[in-house]
Design an enzyme around this catalytic site. Structure first.
Site, PDB file in Angstrom:
ATOM      1  CG  ASN A  20      -0.002  -0.085   2.621  1.00 29.57           C
ATOM      2  OD1 ASN A  20       0.391   0.866   2.990  1.00 29.57           O
ATOM      3  ND2 ASN A  20      -0.522  -1.202   3.196  1.00 29.57           N
ATOM      4  NE  ARG A  21      -1.549   4.948  -4.412  1.00 28.54           N
ATOM      5  CZ  ARG A  21      -0.917   5.028  -5.528  1.00 28.54           C
ATOM      6  NH1 ARG A  21       0.401   5.756  -5.390  1.00 28.54           N
ATOM      7  NH2 ARG A  21      -1.099   4.602  -6.669  1.00 28.54           N
TER       8      ARG A  21
END
Ligand code: C5P
Length: 232
Positions: free
Chosen positions: A30-31
């Site tokens: 994920n970011r």
């Protein structure tokens, strides 16, 4: 330099994004940059707390002066947190934990098939739920009030009102003592150096902080945690 107003407090902080491996070269990620969790660790240490940082993937270095426990997956993070939460005064879950992981790990790299001309088939990847680590820490308190538990919520909505309503529902569902609500989207909050957050507590109006650097957001969180834990 900050006042050592958190001295004597033992804090456990999760940060970064977990990575859930599919095979030896691929993962679901994920970011999350880990910047907010690292800012929380840095500011707590500067204010005198004894800090343990359970670090998944970070795009910034962990701060000096804190104990770092490196993990990769949600299950590793769960184990690291479960071993330490009971001895902590405050647990802050700033990590972006994958809600799902691949059901199976392939020991060798998943290959494209070449079963004939025009074979463009692709594998189906089955996912399973990861445990909610935050909910586990709250459940393990068995109704007691330590550790003080801080959760984060990254919410998208059409308005700040929507985001706050989602945050209130999540605060109740998770049973934590403070929920830090961020409005997120690509380029908003994740990876950025500043953010706007809403601090939600049961029975209190929200406190909105920012837009402010993540270190300022961290100090505001510690101010609230300190006021809440000083009276209990
Ligand atoms: O439900 P949601 O993922 O939005 O909740 C976010 C909060 O819960 C964050 O504090 C995050 O660190 C924590 N969390 C967790 N374990 C999970 C998912 C989220 O501890 N599996």
């Amino acid at each position: 330099d900050s006042e050592p107003d958190l001295s004597g407090l033992s804090v456990l902080i999760t940060a970064g994004g977990t990575r859930e491996p599919l095979d030896p070269v691929r993962y679901l990620g994920n970011r999350s940059s880990g910047k907010q969790g690292v800012a929380l660790a840095q500011t707590a240490a500067a204010r005198g707390a004894a800090v343990t940082l359970v670090a998944a993937h970070l795009e910034v270095p962990p701060p000096a002066g804190v104990e770092v426990v490196a993990v990769e997956t949600a299950l590793e993070m769960q184990r690291a947190v479960a071993e330490r939460a009971g001895a902590s005064d405050v647990v802050v879950m700033a990590a972006a934990v994958a809600d799902f992981r691949p059901a199976e790990y392939a020991d060798s790299k998943i290959k494209k098939s070449h079963d004939g001309p025009g074979d463009d088939s692709a594998p189906q990847i089955e996912l399973v739920r990861n445990p909610d680590i935050l909910a586990g820490v709250v459940a393990d308190r068995e109704g007691g009030d330590t550790p003080f538990v801080v959760g984060f919520a990254a919410e998208t909505g059409d308005s700040t009102g929507d985001v706050l309503a989602l945050g209130r529902a999540k605060l109740a569902r998770k049973g934590c003592d403070l929920l830090v609500v961020n409005e997120v989207g690509v380029g908003i909050t994740f990876g950025q150096d500043s953010s706007t957050v809403h601090l939600l507590r049961p029975g209190h109006e929200q406190v909105t902080v920012g837009p402010a650097p993540k270190a300022a957001v961290a100090h505001a969180i510690w101010d609230l945690v300190r006021s809440e834990t000083a009276t209990s």
